[in-house]
Design a protein around this motif. Structure first.
Motif, PDB file in Angstrom:
ATOM      1  N   VAL A  50      15.388  13.295  25.105  1.00  0.00           N
ATOM      2  CA  VAL A  50      14.143  12.650  25.525  1.00  0.00           C
ATOM      3  C   VAL A  50      14.483  11.664  26.639  1.00  0.00           C
ATOM      4  O   VAL A  50      15.428  10.908  26.520  1.00  0.00           O
ATOM      5  CB  VAL A  50      13.498  11.842  24.379  1.00  0.00           C
ATOM      6  CG1 VAL A  50      12.155  11.271  24.812  1.00  0.00           C
ATOM      7  CG2 VAL A  50      13.328  12.697  23.135  1.00  0.00           C
ATOM      8  N   PHE A  83      10.105  28.689  20.678  1.00  0.00           N
ATOM      9  CA  PHE A  83       8.877  28.150  20.085  1.00  0.00           C
ATOM     10  C   PHE A  83       7.626  28.855  20.613  1.00  0.00           C
ATOM     11  O   PHE A  83       7.531  29.139  21.807  1.00  0.00           O
ATOM     12  CB  PHE A  83       8.734  26.655  20.404  1.00  0.00           C
ATOM     13  CG  PHE A  83       9.774  25.783  19.770  1.00  0.00           C
ATOM     14  CD1 PHE A  83      10.393  26.137  18.582  1.00  0.00           C
ATOM     15  CD2 PHE A  83      10.126  24.571  20.359  1.00  0.00           C
ATOM     16  CE1 PHE A  83      11.344  25.323  17.996  1.00  0.00           C
ATOM     17  CE2 PHE A  83      11.073  23.748  19.772  1.00  0.00           C
ATOM     18  CZ  PHE A  83      11.689  24.124  18.594  1.00  0.00           C
ATOM     19  N   GLU A  90      25.664  27.141  13.717  1.00  0.00           N
ATOM     20  CA  GLU A  90      24.560  26.293  13.250  1.00  0.00           C
ATOM     21  C   GLU A  90      23.329  27.080  12.831  1.00  0.00           C
ATOM     22  O   GLU A  90      22.428  26.521  12.211  1.00  0.00           O
ATOM     23  CB  GLU A  90      24.172  25.284  14.332  1.00  0.00           C
ATOM     24  CG  GLU A  90      25.289  24.323  14.743  1.00  0.00           C
ATOM     25  CD  GLU A  90      25.898  23.586  13.573  1.00  0.00           C
ATOM     26  OE1 GLU A  90      25.163  23.241  12.632  1.00  0.00           O
ATOM     27  OE2 GLU A  90      27.130  23.382  13.577  1.00  0.00           O
ATOM     28  N   CYS A  91      23.252  28.337  13.172  1.00  0.00           N
ATOM     29  CA  CYS A  91      22.061  29.121  12.804  1.00  0.00           C
ATOM     30  C   CYS A  91      21.934  29.198  11.289  1.00  0.00           C
ATOM     31  O   CYS A  91      22.867  29.598  10.616  1.00  0.00           O
ATOM     32  CB  CYS A  91      22.154  30.526  13.390  1.00  0.00           C
ATOM     33  SG  CYS A  91      20.775  31.567  12.868  1.00  0.00           S
ATOM     34  N   SER A 120      11.388  16.126  27.883  1.00  0.00           N
ATOM     35  CA  SER A 120      12.115  16.368  26.650  1.00  0.00           C
ATOM     36  C   SER A 120      12.554  17.818  26.564  1.00  0.00           C
ATOM     37  O   SER A 120      11.972  18.689  27.211  1.00  0.00           O
ATOM     38  CB  SER A 120      11.233  16.029  25.454  1.00  0.00           C
ATOM     39  OG  SER A 120      10.023  16.751  25.519  1.00  0.00           O
ATOM     40  N   TRP A 121      13.592  18.059  25.777  1.00  0.00           N
ATOM     41  CA  TRP A 121      14.079  19.433  25.611  1.00  0.00           C
ATOM     42  C   TRP A 121      12.949  20.317  25.092  1.00  0.00           C
ATOM     43  O   TRP A 121      12.127  19.888  24.277  1.00  0.00           O
ATOM     44  CB  TRP A 121      15.217  19.469  24.584  1.00  0.00           C
ATOM     45  CG  TRP A 121      16.498  18.870  25.045  1.00  0.00           C
ATOM     46  CD1 TRP A 121      16.767  18.341  26.264  1.00  0.00           C
ATOM     47  CD2 TRP A 121      17.706  18.736  24.267  1.00  0.00           C
ATOM     48  NE1 TRP A 121      18.065  17.893  26.294  1.00  0.00           N
ATOM     49  CE2 TRP A 121      18.660  18.123  25.092  1.00  0.00           C
ATOM     50  CE3 TRP A 121      18.070  19.079  22.954  1.00  0.00           C
ATOM     51  CZ2 TRP A 121      19.955  17.833  24.649  1.00  0.00           C
ATOM     52  CZ3 TRP A 121      19.351  18.792  22.522  1.00  0.00           C
ATOM     53  CH2 TRP A 121      20.287  18.176  23.362  1.00  0.00           C
ATOM     54  N   ILE A 155      26.176  30.317  16.717  1.00  0.00           N
ATOM     55  CA  ILE A 155      26.558  31.158  15.574  1.00  0.00           C
ATOM     56  C   ILE A 155      26.752  30.285  14.344  1.00  0.00           C
ATOM     57  O   ILE A 155      26.281  30.581  13.251  1.00  0.00           O
ATOM     58  CB  ILE A 155      27.868  31.923  15.875  1.00  0.00           C
ATOM     59  CG1 ILE A 155      27.732  32.760  17.129  1.00  0.00           C
ATOM     60  CG2 ILE A 155      28.279  32.766  14.682  1.00  0.00           C
ATOM     61  CD1 ILE A 155      29.012  33.477  17.550  1.00  0.00           C
ATOM     62  N   ILE A 158      28.329  18.835  17.465  1.00  0.00           N
ATOM     63  CA  ILE A 158      27.255  19.815  17.268  1.00  0.00           C
ATOM     64  C   ILE A 158      26.289  19.732  18.454  1.00  0.00           C
ATOM     65  O   ILE A 158      25.957  20.723  19.079  1.00  0.00           O
ATOM     66  CB  ILE A 158      26.534  19.564  15.927  1.00  0.00           C
ATOM     67  CG1 ILE A 158      27.482  19.966  14.792  1.00  0.00           C
ATOM     68  CG2 ILE A 158      25.239  20.374  15.847  1.00  0.00           C
ATOM     69  CD1 ILE A 158      27.013  19.616  13.414  1.00  0.00           C
ATOM     70  N   ILE A 159      25.853  18.517  18.774  1.00  0.00           N
ATOM     71  CA  ILE A 159      25.019  18.348  19.971  1.00  0.00           C
ATOM     72  C   ILE A 159      25.955  18.362  21.178  1.00  0.00           C
ATOM     73  O   ILE A 159      26.872  17.556  21.264  1.00  0.00           O
ATOM     74  CB  ILE A 159      24.233  17.013  19.910  1.00  0.00           C
ATOM     75  CG1 ILE A 159      23.354  16.943  18.654  1.00  0.00           C
ATOM     76  CG2 ILE A 159      23.385  16.819  21.171  1.00  0.00           C
ATOM     77  CD1 ILE A 159      22.302  18.007  18.534  1.00  0.00           C
ATOM     78  N   ALA A 171      13.106  31.660  13.936  1.00  0.00           N
ATOM     79  CA  ALA A 171      12.332  31.175  15.079  1.00  0.00           C
ATOM     80  C   ALA A 171      12.320  29.654  15.194  1.00  0.00           C
ATOM     81  O   ALA A 171      11.357  29.061  15.675  1.00  0.00           O
ATOM     82  CB  ALA A 171      10.903  31.725  15.050  1.00  0.00           C
ATOM     83  N   CYS A 172      13.396  29.012  14.758  1.00  0.00           N
ATOM     84  CA  CYS A 172      13.529  27.573  14.996  1.00  0.00           C
ATOM     85  C   CYS A 172      14.209  27.382  16.353  1.00  0.00           C
ATOM     86  O   CYS A 172      14.490  28.352  17.047  1.00  0.00           O
ATOM     87  CB  CYS A 172      14.319  26.894  13.874  1.00  0.00           C
ATOM     88  SG  CYS A 172      16.098  27.217  13.894  1.00  0.00           S
ATOM     89  N   GLY A 173      14.494  26.158  16.713  1.00  0.00           N
ATOM     90  CA  GLY A 173      15.074  25.926  18.040  1.00  0.00           C
ATOM     91  C   GLY A 173      16.546  25.536  18.013  1.00  0.00           C
ATOM     92  O   GLY A 173      17.077  25.107  19.030  1.00  0.00           O
ATOM     93  N   ILE A 174      17.213  25.723  16.876  1.00  0.00           N
ATOM     94  CA  ILE A 174      18.601  25.245  16.781  1.00  0.00           C
ATOM     95  C   ILE A 174      19.483  25.850  17.873  1.00  0.00           C
ATOM     96  O   ILE A 174      20.179  25.138  18.583  1.00  0.00           O
ATOM     97  CB  ILE A 174      19.211  25.540  15.384  1.00  0.00           C
ATOM     98  CG1 ILE A 174      18.579  24.645  14.316  1.00  0.00           C
ATOM     99  CG2 ILE A 174      20.727  25.293  15.403  1.00  0.00           C
ATOM    100  CD1 ILE A 174      19.162  24.822  12.923  1.00  0.00           C
ATOM    101  N   TYR A 201      18.950  24.242  21.190  1.00  0.00           N
ATOM    102  CA  TYR A 201      19.258  22.823  21.300  1.00  0.00           C
ATOM    103  C   TYR A 201      20.741  22.516  21.141  1.00  0.00           C
ATOM    104  O   TYR A 201      21.233  21.513  21.652  1.00  0.00           O
ATOM    105  CB  TYR A 201      18.428  22.018  20.286  1.00  0.00           C
ATOM    106  CG  TYR A 201      16.959  21.922  20.674  1.00  0.00           C
ATOM    107  CD1 TYR A 201      16.516  22.389  21.900  1.00  0.00           C
ATOM    108  CD2 TYR A 201      16.033  21.356  19.823  1.00  0.00           C
ATOM    109  CE1 TYR A 201      15.183  22.305  22.260  1.00  0.00           C
ATOM    110  CE2 TYR A 201      14.688  21.264  20.177  1.00  0.00           C
ATOM    111  CZ  TYR A 201      14.268  21.744  21.397  1.00  0.00           C
ATOM    112  OH  TYR A 201      12.948  21.657  21.743  1.00  0.00           O
TER     113      TYR A 201
END
Lengths: 337, 316
Positions: free
Chosen positions: A65, A275, A323-324, A269-270, A321, A54-55, A239-242, A245
């Motif tokens: 970080v 945001f 993970e949203c 950091s990312w 797509i 996923i990452i 409006a999250c950052g998934i 990231y």
């Protein structure tokens, strides 16, 4: 050099040999997720279950970080303690063709006018051993972006899972040199080679999802002011950052100094353009509304990056797509322009 | 239910009673649905109701201007009622289309049960208490009750408590509270250093994408404390300690407003077991104040209201 092969149940010995000179990082299950982690020296069962992480692997080069340096105010000004990544060589084993391409794409930025020493040192010290996809995911659309799930020019060595064997192919000079030093590999026969070719072809055919890129940049430019389009497209977005990231090419970051009295550290950091706080530190975020932030993200990937570096900053890995939380789909949004 | 929804939604739009319909549409990912928000009658045909309607849509009314016709399950209706109690949503601005809900399928559990990748699954049909999972050349039957979200096991209000139009007949609650709280109870039995180690591991995974906060209907602060940078409350980057602080403050902020909809945990891309924190607070609030979130729109929110009988043991 021709194709080499190794029995899958012998992969252990191959990896052990690699581990002598390199830190081998490969897909493993940890804390309920699939991540690239240093090999435990035993397990090779990822071949049975691994699809992708996923990452994305960008995190191995551009960590979420990172302490850049520490500082202390002395009698004669600041003393700086450098914190560069160590020089140990690492092998990323099992990187997928889409993610290897993603690294090539962000290389252009990190090695542009300003050469990012942290990212580049890790890249220089790493060797990529790719793993072809035989069974792409339902969310994959790499084929639309000129990436073949079964092939890669962006790795040093490419492995293809052909029934009982792993077919191993040197792609770069670095990869070729390494393979020539390895014992325990045998030459692959023409039968295996043609089997691998077949698998690659069928993997590409299995990719059903597409993204329509024809005349896209022109269309995007003329659609830029189409507020109605972007408001509708972003209506369900949380409006999250998934998406940023988990994206293998999103690369925005924030830098903060953390200091206490006379000493401190600089940390990178990312950061995410999704945001409201994005770019607020230097001045103000000019994109107050959600639809402006969504528009920015897609324009950056599909219009500005091609303008700056000549390539789209998307590889069709499908993570955004999948993970949203509300299933915002880049292929629908780009296709709808 | 689906046909009734389409009929009612069309009527609402046609008669101008609402500006938008907020419901579920078919997703573009296998066996997922996606919020469908529309003001056009021709989009109504795309509305669906099925065992995969996971999203809590009650986040939208505070954001979308105009009158909304909104589809809610039991848990979602409680989030919505809680927002009404907090004056974040006006009752008159929404038409609630209630879905009596038997539970929502947790794809992760389903994948575990069938022992195959979701990409291999072609079709899933619900037949009575079973799900028939069709794959390439094979078929597996799993018990529906084995693959629903943990929150659904203990759901005491599967039929929305507040609605204008109920789309089906009432569903009686599952009485499997034990199953719903199993993980939490097990966790409580672990000693403190182990628990600390566990949360350290969990919050080391956090990438601060803020999905947990952004999908949460109870997280309605106009500016979240983590977005305040003068002065800065916590670092913008994710040290596990700061990640933990963020989540603990969030947990306390939404206590008494959390309906245990589980969206925080479902949305977390790195799989942090967030629901256990929220669920624990649900228990605490019920135990201390005998208050349940969103069951009575006319009740004052628990923490804006004082009763002489409120517990005060913490004041020493």
């Amino acid at each position: 050099m021709g194709y080499k092969k190794i029995k899958k149940d012998q992969l252990n010995t191959f990896l052990s040999e690699l581990s002598k000179d390199y830190t081998v990082v490969l897909p493993s299950r940890s804390g309920g997720q699939v991540v690239f982690a240093p090999w435990d020296g035993k397990n090779t069962d990822f071949l049975d279950w691994y699809k992708n992480t996923i990452i994305p692997p960008k995190a191995l080069f551009f960590p979420p970080v990172e302490e850049m340096f520490r500082f202390r105010k002395g009698e004669e000004g600041y003393e700086i303690e450098e914190l560069m990544p160590d020089k140990r060589q690492q092998i990323i084993f099992g990187i997928r063709p889409c993610d290897a391409r993603a690294l090539k794409i962000i290389d252009m930025l990190f090695a542009d006018t300003y050469k990012d020493p942290y990212y580049l040192r890790r890249r220089e010290n790493s060797l990529l051993v790719g793993l072809s996809c035989n069974e792409p995911c339902d969310t994959c659309f790499c084929a639309s972006l000129d990436i073949s799930p079964g092939q890669s020019e962006d790795v040093d060595i490419l492995c293809t899972d052909v029934s009982d064997n792993l077919l191993i192919e040197a792609i770069s000079e670095k990869g070729s040199n390494l393979l020539s030093e390895m014992s325990g590999l045998s030459d692959a026969g023409s039968e295996e080679e043609s089997k691998a070719k077949e698998m690659r072809k069928s993997a590409k055919e299995k990719i059903a999802r597409q993204i329509n890129l024809s005349g896209l940049q022109e269309k995007m430019r003329s659609n830029f002011e189409n507020r109605e389009y972007w408001e509708k497209a972003s209506k369900k977005c949380m409006a999250c950052g998934i998406c940023t990231y988990v994206c293998p090419t999103c690369h925005c970051f924030d830098i903060n100094d953390e200091n206490r009295k006379k000493e401190g550290k600089r940390v990178r950091s990312w950061d995410s353009c999704k945001f409201p706080l994005f770019t607020r530190m230097p001045m103000e975020n000019p994109r107050h509304e959600k639809w402006r932030r969504m528009r920015q993200r897609y324009h950056h990937k599909f219009e500005y990056y091609p303008m700056n570096f000549g390539t789209i900053a998307c590889t069709g890995c499908g993570r955004c797509i999948r993970e949203c939380p509300v299933n915002v789909d880049v292929t629908e949004i780009i296709g709808g322009i | 239910m689906e046909n009734k929804l389409k009929e009612e939604a069309r009527k609402l739009l046609k008669e101008g009673k609402v500006d938008y319909i907020v419901g579920y549409g078919k997703g573009t990912v296998k066996f997922r649905t996606s919020p469908l928000i529309t003001n056009k009658e021709e989009d109504i045909e795309g509305l669906v109701i099925n065992p995969f309607i996971a999203n809590n849509l009650s986040r939208y009314p505070a954001e979308i201007k105009g009158k909304l016709g909104i589809v809610v399950k039991g848990c979602d209706s409680r989030s919505l009622v809680s927002l009404i109690q907090d004056n974040k949503v006006k009752r008159d601005d929404i038409v609630i289309l209630g879905v009596p809900c038997e539970g929502v399928v947790d794809i992760k559990k389903l994948v575990e049960q069938i022992g195959a990748d979701i990409d291999q699954v072609k079709e899933i049909d619900k037949e009575g208490d079973n799900l028939i999972v069709k794959m390439d050349g094979s078929k597996k039957t799993v018990l529906f009750g084995d693959v629903i979200f943990d929150k659904c096991f203990g759901c005491e209000y599967p039929t929305p408590l507040e609605y204008d139009i109920l789309l089906g007949s009432e569903v009686s609650p599952r009485v499997e509270l034990e199953k719903s709280l199993k993980k939490i109870k097990e966790f409580e039995d672990i000693n403190a250093p182990e628990r600390w180690r566990y949360w350290k591991e969990q919050f080391s995974k956090c990438i601060r994408c803020y999905a947990c906060r952004n999908v949460c209907p109870a997280c309605f602060c106009e500016r979240c404390f983590v977005d305040v940078n003068i002065p800065q409350w916590i670092t913008t980057y994710g040290s596990w300690q700061d990640n933990l602080v963020f989540q603990l403050i969030r947990t306390l902020h939404v206590a008494g407003r959390c309906s245990d909809c589980g969206e925080c945990e479902r949305s977390c891309p790195v799989g942090i077991t967030l629901r256990s924190l929220q669920r624990k607070m649900v228990e605490e609030v019920k135990g201390l104040f005998n208050y349940e979130t969103g069951v009575d729109k006319d009740a004052p929110p628990v923490f804006t209201h004082y009763e002489a009988t409120d517990p005060e043991e913490f004041i020493k």
